[in-house]
Structure formats: structure tokens, C-alpha cells
Design a protein around this motif. Sequence first.
Motif, PDB file in Angstrom:
ATOM      1  N   GLU A  81     -65.223  47.702  17.912  1.00 54.65           N
ATOM      2  CA  GLU A  81     -63.786  47.516  17.731  1.00 54.65           C
ATOM      3  C   GLU A  81     -63.442  46.072  18.051  1.00 54.65           C
ATOM      4  OE1 GLU A  81     -61.690  50.436  20.000  1.00 54.65           O
ATOM      5  OE2 GLU A  81     -62.058  52.020  18.523  1.00 54.65           O
ATOM      6  N   ILE A  82     -62.918  45.369  17.048  1.00 58.89           N
ATOM      7  CA  ILE A  82     -62.529  43.966  17.203  1.00 58.89           C
ATOM      8  C   ILE A  82     -61.042  43.921  17.511  1.00 58.89           C
ATOM      9  CG2 ILE A  82     -62.428  41.699  16.101  1.00 58.89           C
ATOM     10  CD1 ILE A  82     -64.714  42.682  14.251  1.00 58.89           C
ATOM     11  N   ASN A  83     -60.710  43.549  18.742  1.00 61.43           N
ATOM     12  CA  ASN A  83     -59.318  43.448  19.178  1.00 61.43           C
ATOM     13  C   ASN A  83     -58.831  42.028  18.911  1.00 61.43           C
ATOM     14  OD1 ASN A  83     -58.808  46.073  21.123  1.00 61.43           O
ATOM     15  ND2 ASN A  83     -60.940  45.407  21.091  1.00 61.43           N
ATOM     16  N   CYS A  84     -58.091  41.874  17.826  1.00 63.61           N
ATOM     17  CA  CYS A  84     -57.606  40.538  17.451  1.00 63.61           C
ATOM     18  C   CYS A  84     -56.099  40.450  17.678  1.00 63.61           C
ATOM     19  CB  CYS A  84     -57.962  40.233  15.996  1.00 63.61           C
ATOM     20  SG  CYS A  84     -57.445  41.490  14.801  1.00 63.61           S
ATOM     21  N   HIS A  85     -55.537  39.264  17.498  1.00 66.95           N
ATOM     22  CA  HIS A  85     -54.098  39.125  17.643  1.00 66.95           C
ATOM     23  C   HIS A  85     -53.384  39.855  16.503  1.00 66.95           C
ATOM     24  CE1 HIS A  85     -55.265  35.759  20.318  1.00 66.95           C
ATOM     25  NE2 HIS A  85     -54.157  36.108  20.943  1.00 66.95           N
ATOM     26  N   GLY A  86     -52.257  40.471  16.852  1.00 67.51           N
ATOM     27  CA  GLY A  86     -51.509  41.219  15.844  1.00 67.51           C
ATOM     28  C   GLY A  86     -50.906  40.301  14.797  1.00 67.51           C
ATOM     29  N   GLY A  87     -50.779  40.818  13.611  1.00 64.94           N
ATOM     30  CA  GLY A  87     -50.246  40.032  12.502  1.00 64.94           C
ATOM     31  C   GLY A  87     -51.005  40.385  11.241  1.00 64.94           C
ATOM     32  N   ILE A  88     -50.305  40.483  10.157  1.00 70.19           N
ATOM     33  CA  ILE A  88     -50.915  40.960   8.919  1.00 70.19           C
ATOM     34  C   ILE A  88     -52.004  40.016   8.418  1.00 70.19           C
ATOM     35  CG2 ILE A  88     -50.458  41.489   6.486  1.00 70.19           C
ATOM     36  CD1 ILE A  88     -47.650  42.404   7.379  1.00 70.19           C
ATOM     37  N   THR A  89     -51.730  38.718   8.426  1.00 77.52           N
ATOM     38  CA  THR A  89     -52.680  37.747   7.866  1.00 77.52           C
ATOM     39  C   THR A  89     -53.987  37.715   8.646  1.00 77.52           C
ATOM     40  OG1 THR A  89     -50.823  36.387   7.138  1.00 77.52           O
ATOM     41  CG2 THR A  89     -52.983  35.357   7.159  1.00 77.52           C
ATOM     42  N   THR A  90     -53.894  37.611   9.967  1.00 78.32           N
ATOM     43  CA  THR A  90     -55.092  37.539  10.811  1.00 78.32           C
ATOM     44  C   THR A  90     -55.912  38.822  10.708  1.00 78.32           C
ATOM     45  OG1 THR A  90     -53.950  36.075  12.363  1.00 78.32           O
ATOM     46  CG2 THR A  90     -55.926  37.180  13.167  1.00 78.32           C
ATOM     47  N   THR A  91     -55.235  39.958  10.813  1.00 78.91           N
ATOM     48  CA  THR A  91     -55.935  41.246  10.775  1.00 78.91           C
ATOM     49  C   THR A  91     -56.648  41.440   9.441  1.00 78.91           C
ATOM     50  OG1 THR A  91     -54.183  42.148  12.183  1.00 78.91           O
ATOM     51  CG2 THR A  91     -55.665  43.724  11.147  1.00 78.91           C
ATOM     52  N   ASN A  92     -55.958  41.127   8.352  1.00 74.33           N
ATOM     53  CA  ASN A  92     -56.565  41.271   7.021  1.00 74.33           C
ATOM     54  C   ASN A  92     -57.752  40.331   6.841  1.00 74.33           C
ATOM     55  OD1 ASN A  92     -55.094  43.361   5.909  1.00 74.33           O
ATOM     56  ND2 ASN A  92     -53.480  42.030   5.133  1.00 74.33           N
ATOM     57  N   LYS A  93     -57.689  39.151   7.450  1.00 72.34           N
ATOM     58  CA  LYS A  93     -58.795  38.189   7.326  1.00 72.34           C
ATOM     59  C   LYS A  93     -60.036  38.709   8.042  1.00 72.34           C
ATOM     60  CE  LYS A  93     -60.720  34.363   6.018  1.00 72.34           C
ATOM     61  NZ  LYS A  93     -61.015  34.136   4.584  1.00 72.34           N
ATOM     62  N   VAL A  94     -59.844  39.286   9.237  1.00 80.12           N
ATOM     63  CA  VAL A  94     -60.975  39.867   9.976  1.00 80.12           C
ATOM     64  C   VAL A  94     -61.560  41.040   9.189  1.00 80.12           C
ATOM     65  CG1 VAL A  94     -61.678  41.044  12.098  1.00 80.12           C
ATOM     66  CG2 VAL A  94     -60.062  39.128  12.212  1.00 80.12           C
ATOM     67  N   LEU A  95     -60.684  41.872   8.611  1.00 76.76           N
ATOM     68  CA  LEU A  95     -61.143  43.001   7.787  1.00 76.76           C
ATOM     69  C   LEU A  95     -61.943  42.493   6.581  1.00 76.76           C
ATOM     70  CD1 LEU A  95     -61.001  46.081   7.075  1.00 76.76           C
ATOM     71  CD2 LEU A  95     -58.922  45.542   5.780  1.00 76.76           C
ATOM     72  N   GLU A  96     -61.430  41.466   5.950  1.00 82.13           N
ATOM     73  CA  GLU A  96     -62.090  40.892   4.770  1.00 82.13           C
ATOM     74  C   GLU A  96     -63.487  40.376   5.119  1.00 82.13           C
ATOM     75  OE1 GLU A  96     -61.711  36.802   2.199  1.00 82.13           O
ATOM     76  OE2 GLU A  96     -59.842  37.712   2.898  1.00 82.13           O
ATOM     77  N   LEU A  97     -63.632  39.726   6.275  1.00 79.68           N
ATOM     78  CA  LEU A  97     -64.936  39.210   6.700  1.00 79.68           C
ATOM     79  C   LEU A  97     -65.936  40.350   6.944  1.00 79.68           C
ATOM     80  CD1 LEU A  97     -63.775  36.385   9.126  1.00 79.68           C
ATOM     81  CD2 LEU A  97     -64.996  36.082   6.953  1.00 79.68           C
ATOM     82  N   CYS A  98     -65.459  41.450   7.496  1.00 77.13           N
ATOM     83  CA  CYS A  98     -66.332  42.613   7.704  1.00 77.13           C
ATOM     84  C   CYS A  98     -66.801  43.175   6.361  1.00 77.13           C
ATOM     85  CB  CYS A  98     -65.590  43.701   8.490  1.00 77.13           C
ATOM     86  SG  CYS A  98     -65.240  43.273  10.208  1.00 77.13           S
ATOM     87  N   LEU A  99     -65.886  43.208   5.398  1.00 82.94           N
ATOM     88  CA  LEU A  99     -66.227  43.740   4.074  1.00 82.94           C
ATOM     89  C   LEU A  99     -67.228  42.848   3.347  1.00 82.94           C
ATOM     90  CD1 LEU A  99     -62.644  44.871   2.959  1.00 82.94           C
ATOM     91  CD2 LEU A  99     -64.564  46.377   3.492  1.00 82.94           C
ATOM     92  N   THR A 100     -67.024  41.540   3.428  1.00 84.52           N
ATOM     93  CA  THR A 100     -67.923  40.621   2.723  1.00 84.52           C
ATOM     94  C   THR A 100     -69.302  40.542   3.379  1.00 84.52           C
ATOM     95  OG1 THR A 100     -67.010  38.757   3.980  1.00 84.52           O
ATOM     96  CG2 THR A 100     -66.072  39.176   1.800  1.00 84.52           C
ATOM     97  N   ASN A 101     -69.404  41.033   4.614  1.00 81.93           N
ATOM     98  CA  ASN A 101     -70.690  40.995   5.314  1.00 81.93           C
ATOM     99  C   ASN A 101     -71.389  42.360   5.364  1.00 81.93           C
ATOM    100  OD1 ASN A 101     -71.395  38.219   6.688  1.00 81.93           O
ATOM    101  ND2 ASN A 101     -69.153  38.425   6.752  1.00 81.93           N
ATOM    102  N   GLY A 102     -70.937  43.283   4.499  1.00 80.73           N
ATOM    103  CA  GLY A 102     -71.722  44.502   4.332  1.00 80.73           C
ATOM    104  C   GLY A 102     -71.050  45.816   4.637  1.00 80.73           C
ATOM    105  N   ALA A 103     -69.840  45.789   5.171  1.00 82.43           N
ATOM    106  CA  ALA A 103     -69.146  47.048   5.460  1.00 82.43           C
ATOM    107  C   ALA A 103     -68.407  47.546   4.226  1.00 82.43           C
ATOM    108  CB  ALA A 103     -68.180  46.866   6.620  1.00 82.43           C
ATOM    109  N   ARG A 104     -68.095  48.847   4.230  1.00 82.62           N
ATOM    110  CA  ARG A 104     -67.281  49.454   3.164  1.00 82.62           C
ATOM    111  C   ARG A 104     -65.949  49.879   3.758  1.00 82.62           C
ATOM    112  NH1 ARG A 104     -66.207  54.582   2.232  1.00 82.62           N
ATOM    113  NH2 ARG A 104     -67.988  55.454   3.348  1.00 82.62           N
TER     114      ARG A 104
END
Length: 452
Positions: A81-104
Motif C-alpha cells: 500500500e503506497i500512502n501518497c499525498h491526497g489529490g487526483i493528479t498525484t494519485t493517478n500518476k502513482v497508479l499509472e506508474l504501477c500499471l506501466t511497470n506490470g500491474a493490472r
Amino acid sequence: MDDTIVGISTTMGVGAISIVRLSGKEAIKIASKIYKGSNLKKVKSHTIKYGHIYSGDEIIDEVLVSIMKTPNTYTKEDIVEINCHGGITTTNKVLELCLTNGARLAEPGEFTKRAFLNGRIDLTQAEGVMNLINSKTEQSRKMSINQLGGSTSDQIKKLRQYLIEIIAQIEVNIDYPEYEDIEVLENEHLKPKLSKIKKTLSKIIKDSEQGKIIKEGIDTVIVGRPNVGKSSILNMLIDEEKAIVTDVAGTTRDIVEGQINLDGILINLIDTAGIRKTKNIVEKIGVDKSMQLLFKNDLVLYVVNNNEDITDEDIEILNKLNDRNYIIIINKNDLEQKLNIEKLKKYKNIVHMNTITNEGLEELKNIIKKMYNLETFDSKDMTYVTNAKSLSLLKKSLKEIHKIEEGIEKEIPIDLLEIDLKQIWSNLGEITGETLHDELIDQLFNQFCLGK
């Protein structure tokens, strides 16, 4: 379930913290690709590490990363669980990095679905998770915690075990009649065993029907002729000027909804168009809706005016409510009485009210409490199911018990009665998920929110 899933487990929007959750055998590996700090592959399970999320050489966010290793996790898989700062842009960027590195990207409810498929929870406990998320009252929260704890599952599993022992004994009697040391199970011996099963099923069904009220509330429709004060009663109950109130007949043409909390139970109120014959097309649609809602809700508040006599149409509608929960409200009791009270003597649950002084409000609430036994609800000790299909399976199983009892009276051979016992065993397994088809499992978990 060989792939690793990722989802945002907190509500999207501006806030202090957002959580991006990974689950699967590659969860720690994927997180390590975008995280700089401690070596996540070597840290102890159930620890939190400080660091940064990177996209190449660019710092995306300052984070805390929780590592939870299989099997002691929610899904029984590795979880990060990655606890990042709240906010749509930051959260979506972390999600995007997880997806591009092999997650679904996880499907709705897929984390809980994995917990079910991996044997950590059963289906009734999974429903408890969903109910807890959606709880709107303290009673509902307590009930969901009880369901999540597995008390219902335990009861149903004990019933299934008891049934399989009976079925096994019947089959041994049939297949090996020559063995004298085997207890013979005949129709008469089956009766007390059926009684025990029936008692347990009846309790779960009763608790489940009460549980539905705790979970969803009591759907209550306010009906009556125009200008009897339906909208004023809604406004009084919710303590808000939500419905438009005028002296003009037919002001309310569509339903107006409100909600109150009565001893921890939600009362879902619906104000309707006044019931009368009209040539106005729009008003007629509203009247038709009112008549439909009359028979689709848990409780009917039928309002009549103290200042005018009851009509034949009122009597006709009231007679149709005999088999339903209803309360007759005689409104505007501050005005001169023109209502012939004798015409209402045969009806139960009558409350005299007026919305100027709120007279009758507490009496109305007390009748609702008594009608639904709200004061005796104990959500902590309830054994129940909240899924409509599960409840129907319980009722179907109870009918099968009655069918077997009738079969015993008719001296039907026990090997034929065994077929119905097996059906009950299968029904109960479907409730906990032990005999459930894949498509039904998918349908259930699709009702969950994303990230859970």
C-alpha cells in the motif's frame, strides 16, 4: 489470479492521504521499480517505510509504503500500500506508474474477491465487507461487523455438516443393510433432526428480514388526497422545508424524498402526488405513480383531513391496505372537525396530528417503533444474510424441510427424502460460496467499489 492488480483504495479528490494498493506475487517487485528508500524486497512483513516515488529521475511524491507479505494479508497474497499525498493528479500518476511497470487495474471488488477465492473469507463475510462500507447508521455498522466476524457463516457451516452426517447415515443404511452395528435411520428417527434444522433456519430467516430493515431502512410512502397536508408532514418529519407547500390542489406532481434516523433505523420517506381524478396529463402521471408506490413500500402513511369528511375513494384505498403495514394520519386537528370518525373505527394505528405545533409527531414515531420492534433490535447477536438471493435460498430450504415432513407422514421411502436433504445442503453451500458458480461470484463482487 496469477497477475498482480492495483487500485486506488481511497476516495478520489483533494485530501491529506491517498492509498494505492497492489496485490499479487509481483506486488513488491513492481513497487520496488518506482520506489526509492529501503529495499522493499528485504524489509519485514507488516512494516512501513519512508521514501519517494520516482518516474525515471523525477520525484513524483513523498510516500510511506506498507509491506504485507503472504499469507497474513487481506487477500492472502503479497500486498503493498503506497500512502501518497491526497489529490487526483498525484494519485493517478502513482497508479499509472504501477500499471506501466506490470500491474493490472483491479476490477470493482477484486481485492475482496481474491480474499474469498483464496479462502480467507466466505461469501457471507464478503457481503459483510460491502455492507460495512455502505453503512449509514450505527445499527447497520454493528450488524455488518457481526456479519464480517463470521457468525452467520459458522451457523450455516454447522447446518451443512449436520445435514451431510444425516445423508451419510442414510446412504450407509441403504448400501450396507447387513451390518448390525450401524444405527438404522428410519423416517421416524428423521423427524427430530428435521426439527433442529428447521429451528435454526427459521431464526436466520427472521434475523435476515430484520437485518434488511437495519441495512436498507423502512421505505415509507405518504399518500392521500390533495391538500390533506402530505408535504407538510414530510417537512415536519425531516425538519426541513423540502417539499413545496401551498393551498393549491395538485402542487406535488412528482415524488419528493427525505430520510430520518429513528433509533438507528433509516426511515426513507416518499411524498407523493395527491390521489384524485384529474384531466391534467402531468398531474395524472403523478397520481398513477402514487398508486403504484402504495403497494411497493414497507409502510404506508395514509393522510386524511380532519376538516373534511372521508370519501368513498379513501375507504376503497384503505381496504386494500389490510395486509400491509399502514398508519392513518388524521391531519389538521387544530381545525374544526368535519371528519366522521365512525367510518375509521375498524382501522388500526390512527394518529391525530397537526404540522403547526407538531402534535402527534412522537406518537407517530412510537407506532413505527412498535410496528417494527425497533426497540428490541439487537444487531450484535443477529445471525443473518443480507443478499436477496441468499435469503430466498434459506426460504427455499425451509420449504424443502416442510416437504420432507409431509413425505414422512405419507411414508415416502427415506432414500427419496434424501434427495431433498441434498438440495438443502447445496442451497446452504451456495450462500457461503462453496457451491457457487463463477458467473454469480463475478456478479456479486462487481457491486463493490473500486479498490476494495
